[in-house]
Design a protein around this motif. Structure first.
Motif, PDB file in Angstrom:
ATOM      1  N   UNK A  73       7.211   5.292   3.045  1.00  0.00           N
ATOM      2  CA  UNK A  73       7.017   5.423   1.597  1.00  0.00           C
ATOM      3  C   UNK A  73       5.618   4.965   1.186  1.00  0.00           C
ATOM      4  N   UNK A  74       5.123   3.912   1.818  1.00  0.00           N
ATOM      5  CA  UNK A  74       3.780   3.405   1.506  1.00  0.00           C
ATOM      6  C   UNK A  74       2.730   4.425   1.938  1.00  0.00           C
ATOM      7  N   UNK A  75       2.878   4.961   3.147  1.00  0.00           N
ATOM      8  CA  UNK A  75       1.915   5.928   3.672  1.00  0.00           C
ATOM      9  C   UNK A  75       1.853   7.154   2.772  1.00  0.00           C
ATOM     10  N   UNK A  76       3.006   7.620   2.336  1.00  0.00           N
ATOM     11  CA  UNK A  76       3.062   8.810   1.473  1.00  0.00           C
ATOM     12  C   UNK A  76       2.357   8.551   0.149  1.00  0.00           C
ATOM     13  N   UNK A  77       2.594   7.382  -0.427  1.00  0.00           N
ATOM     14  CA  UNK A  77       1.981   7.049  -1.707  1.00  0.00           C
ATOM     15  C   UNK A  77       0.462   6.905  -1.582  1.00  0.00           C
ATOM     16  N   UNK A  78       0.008   6.309  -0.475  1.00  0.00           N
ATOM     17  CA  UNK A  78      -1.432   6.107  -0.274  1.00  0.00           C
ATOM     18  C   UNK A  78      -2.158   7.420  -0.021  1.00  0.00           C
ATOM     19  N   UNK A  79      -1.461   8.381   0.582  1.00  0.00           N
ATOM     20  CA  UNK A  79      -2.064   9.677   0.842  1.00  0.00           C
ATOM     21  C   UNK A  79      -3.297   9.596   1.723  1.00  0.00           C
ATOM     22  N   UNK A  80      -4.345  10.314   1.317  1.00  0.00           N
ATOM     23  CA  UNK A  80      -5.568  10.389   2.122  1.00  0.00           C
ATOM     24  C   UNK A  80      -6.313   9.063   2.196  1.00  0.00           C
ATOM     25  N   UNK A  81      -5.993   8.129   1.295  1.00  0.00           N
ATOM     26  CA  UNK A  81      -6.694   6.840   1.303  1.00  0.00           C
ATOM     27  C   UNK A  81      -6.056   5.833   2.263  1.00  0.00           C
ATOM     28  N   UNK A  82      -4.943   6.212   2.911  1.00  0.00           N
ATOM     29  CA  UNK A  82      -4.280   5.289   3.844  1.00  0.00           C
ATOM     30  C   UNK A  82      -5.253   4.886   4.948  1.00  0.00           C
ATOM     31  N   UNK A  83      -5.318   3.589   5.187  1.00  0.00           N
ATOM     32  CA  UNK A  83      -6.195   3.066   6.228  1.00  0.00           C
ATOM     33  C   UNK A  83      -7.595   2.744   5.770  1.00  0.00           C
ATOM     34  N   UNK A  84      -7.889   2.979   4.479  1.00  0.00           N
ATOM     35  CA  UNK A  84      -9.207   2.663   3.945  1.00  0.00           C
ATOM     36  C   UNK A  84      -9.169   1.342   3.186  1.00  0.00           C
ATOM     37  N   UNK A  85     -10.346   0.889   2.739  1.00  0.00           N
ATOM     38  CA  UNK A  85     -10.421  -0.348   1.954  1.00  0.00           C
ATOM     39  C   UNK A  85      -9.608  -0.205   0.673  1.00  0.00           C
ATOM     40  N   UNK A  86      -9.555   0.997   0.127  1.00  0.00           N
ATOM     41  CA  UNK A  86      -8.820   1.239  -1.112  1.00  0.00           C
ATOM     42  C   UNK A  86      -7.324   1.405  -0.875  1.00  0.00           C
ATOM     43  N   UNK A  87      -6.938   2.168   0.140  1.00  0.00           N
ATOM     44  CA  UNK A  87      -5.530   2.497   0.353  1.00  0.00           C
ATOM     45  C   UNK A  87      -4.748   1.486   1.153  1.00  0.00           C
ATOM     46  N   UNK A  88      -5.425   0.696   1.972  1.00  0.00           N
ATOM     47  CA  UNK A  88      -4.751  -0.325   2.762  1.00  0.00           C
ATOM     48  C   UNK A  88      -3.832   0.234   3.827  1.00  0.00           C
ATOM     49  N   UNK A  89      -2.975  -0.631   4.351  1.00  0.00           N
ATOM     50  CA  UNK A  89      -2.025  -0.304   5.421  1.00  0.00           C
ATOM     51  C   UNK A  89      -0.699  -0.984   5.133  1.00  0.00           C
TER      52      UNK A  89
END
Length: 552
Positions: free
Chosen positions: A192-208
């Motif tokens: 659910x977190x990965x889906x919400x973060x979308x393309x920003x997952x793994x970045x400083x903005x989207x986190x992990x």
């Protein structure tokens, strides 16, 4: 590779002593190159707690920490402590259970993963089979830009088949899929977190959102990344002793050596040979040498490169004095390579004796022969006599290596022009063809990150591989490696691989150089970190702690 990750030493390692505590200590009082460095997979166990450890990433700041897109030294060094994979790589390059407590293969085309119960993400949510399925499936989507997408070539389906079980079915047997679960490919994120973060997952903005021993606390672009201890970590035997680890991005070798000597930075993997020489003669800490699956070689960046011509490849190989190179550039801490897959990769594998026999049967590393090199150059189809070669800016080891090659090439009428690229551009060129324009070749600081030799071989020889820049093709090599990937019998698979290796070693357009040993520095207040190159895909920072009682 600096980016050729998967997605790799018995013959190599046999010439050195593997011990549990061997190292070159700062108390040795000498800066001379070690004649035969003792290798160790571990460092003395830590005994005390730490408030913070400052650790360096000498290849620079990561561009992402998304496990699906991690394909280089810096991001893997951080991500491996944040996102647990289904299998876990050990310091000796063997594989053990991770988030999957066990696995079964009831038939040749079925893999059943039995998941641990009670594993929680950092936000307290329990990991489910659905999270595992989602983590794997998103890597099949081209929009994710996963570096592991080729691992799905034989996958038919991935499904949750029980409360703690996931089953993968294949169209044909595939040994690489299981072994690759020990790196970022097998990392599990909260769906659910990965889906919400979308393309920003793994970045400083989207986190992990993962399950590892540390969680991402902050990412200050251009300055640092801080991770803090996960006090609810499922593996109680590996609960970190350090409350937090702060990663710095010092890429200049001399600057890093000064920071390590002063204590501003506590430790670093991948220290340069020059820094190692300086640090060995100090009392600030200890330089450890470990067995490594790293591979350094020169490769063409396009089919139009002069280095795509086998005659020019052979000529350059004949003017490169590898003995002098190992002594003077690698500070004695490397082994010459006959090909590009270092034998440490299969040291703990079934069929290791077959791999070793095949490696031993390869032609010896050539001695310098300028006259023969000149003749080969005269026979070359390509008439271009200038090679533009890329290396990372500030990488003295690569610069010195190319300086050696430059001098030898000049003797036969070849000009080597060295192009120093900034870390982001250097890392990016492995994935983006536009960044390779104007270049003829690059120095590769590669690594084979799973204990399966054919994984790396296919990256450079498969016609559809992202890293087959010269469009190399050999029907027999393709057939042998393909059959090896579908062969569950380890001894037979080793035989198929070595037969393919004998063929591509003759005609693949690259110049093998050396396999450097892992070089790590720990200052005298910390210990515990694994010293082998396996750190790249294991939670190495969880082993860090104080050398004596509790300290800050």
């Amino acid at each position: 590779m600096q980016a050729l990750r998967t997605t790799a030493s018995v013959a190599l390692a046999a010439s050195v002593l593997l011990t549990a505590t061997g190292c070159t200590s700062g108390s040795s009082g000498t800066g001379d190159a070690p004649a035969a460095p003792k290798l160790t997979t571990t460092t003395p166990a830590a005994t005390g707690a730490l408030d913070n450890v400052n650790w360096n990433l000498p290849m620079g700041e990561p561009t992402t920490l998304d496990p699906a897109r991690v394909g280089d030294y810096s991001p893997s060094t951080v991500e491996s402590n944040l996102c647990d994979p289904l299998l876990r790589l050990k310091a000796d390059y063997s594989v053990a259970p991770g988030l999957a407590s066990s696995w079964d293969q009831p038939d040749a085309t079925t893999l059943v993963l039995n998941l641990r119960s009670g594993v929680k993400f950092w936000d307290g949510r329990t990991m489910t089979p659905q999270d595992v399925v989602a983590s794997l499936q998103r890597q099949r989507d081209p929009r994710t830009q996963s570096v592991n997408i080729t691992l799905f070539a034989s996958v038919k389906s991935i499904a949750a088949t029980g409360a703690h079980q996931v089953t993968v079915r294949f169209t044909k047997p595939d040994v690489l899929f299981l072994k690759a679960l020990a790196n970022g490919f097998g990392a599990v994120g909260e769906a659910s977190y990965v889906k919400k973060a979308g393309a920003s997952y793994g970045t400083a903005k989207g986190g992990l959102m993962c399950t590892g021993p540390f969680e991402l606390a902050s990412w200050k672009p251009g300055e640092s990344i801080t991770v803090r201890r996960n006090d609810a970590y499922w593996d109680t035997a590996l609960k970190p002793k350090a409350k937090q680890v702060t990663f710095k991005f010092v890429t200049d070798g001399s600057t890093l050596a000064g920071a390590l000597l002063s204590g501003q930075i506590d430790g670093s993997y991948e220290i340069s040979s020059a820094a190692a020489k300086t640090l060995r003669s100090s009392s600030a800490g200890t330089v450890y040498y470990g067995p490594s699956a790293q591979t350094n070689y020169l490769t063409a960046t396009s089919p139009d490169s002069p280095l795509a011509d086998p005659k020019i490849v052979q000529a350059l190989s004949l003017v490169l004095d590898r003995d002098a190179l190992v002594k003077n550039v690698y500070d004695g801490a490397a082994q010459k390579l006959k090909t590009f897959v270092p034998p440490f990769v299969w040291q703990k594998a079934e069929g290791s004796s077959v791999y070793s026999k095949g490696y031993d049967a390869l032609p010896a590393v050539p001695a310098v022969d300028v006259d023969k090199a000149k003749k080969l150059l005269g026979q070359a189809t390509s008439k271009k006599r200038t090679l533009s070669v890329a290396i990372p800016a500030g990488d003295q080891q690569s610069l010195q290596t190319l300086t050696f090659l430059q001098a030898g090439a000049k003797k036969i009428g070849l000009k080597v022009v060295i192009k120093q690229l900034q870390p982001t551009q250097m890392s990016g060129l492995f994935y983006d063809a536009s960044l390779r324009k104007g270049l003829d070749a690059t120095m590769v600081m590669g690594y084979v990150e799973i204990p399966e030799a054919l994984s790396y071989a296919q990256l450079l020889t498969a016609s559809d591989s992202l890293f087959n820049w010269t469009k190399y093709h050999n029907d027999k090599v393709t057939a042998l490696l393909g059959e090896a990937q579908s062969t569950l019998d380890a001894t037979k698979r080793a035989d198929l691989f070595t037969r393919a290796q004998a063929l591509y070693t003759k005609d693949l357009p690259l110049v093998p150089i050396a396999s450097p040993y892992e070089r790590m520095f720990l200052n005298k207040r910390i210990s515990g970190a694994p010293a082998s190159f396996a750190y790249i895909n294991m939670p190495w920072a969880a082993y860090l702690g104080a050398t004596g009682g509790a300290t800050s």
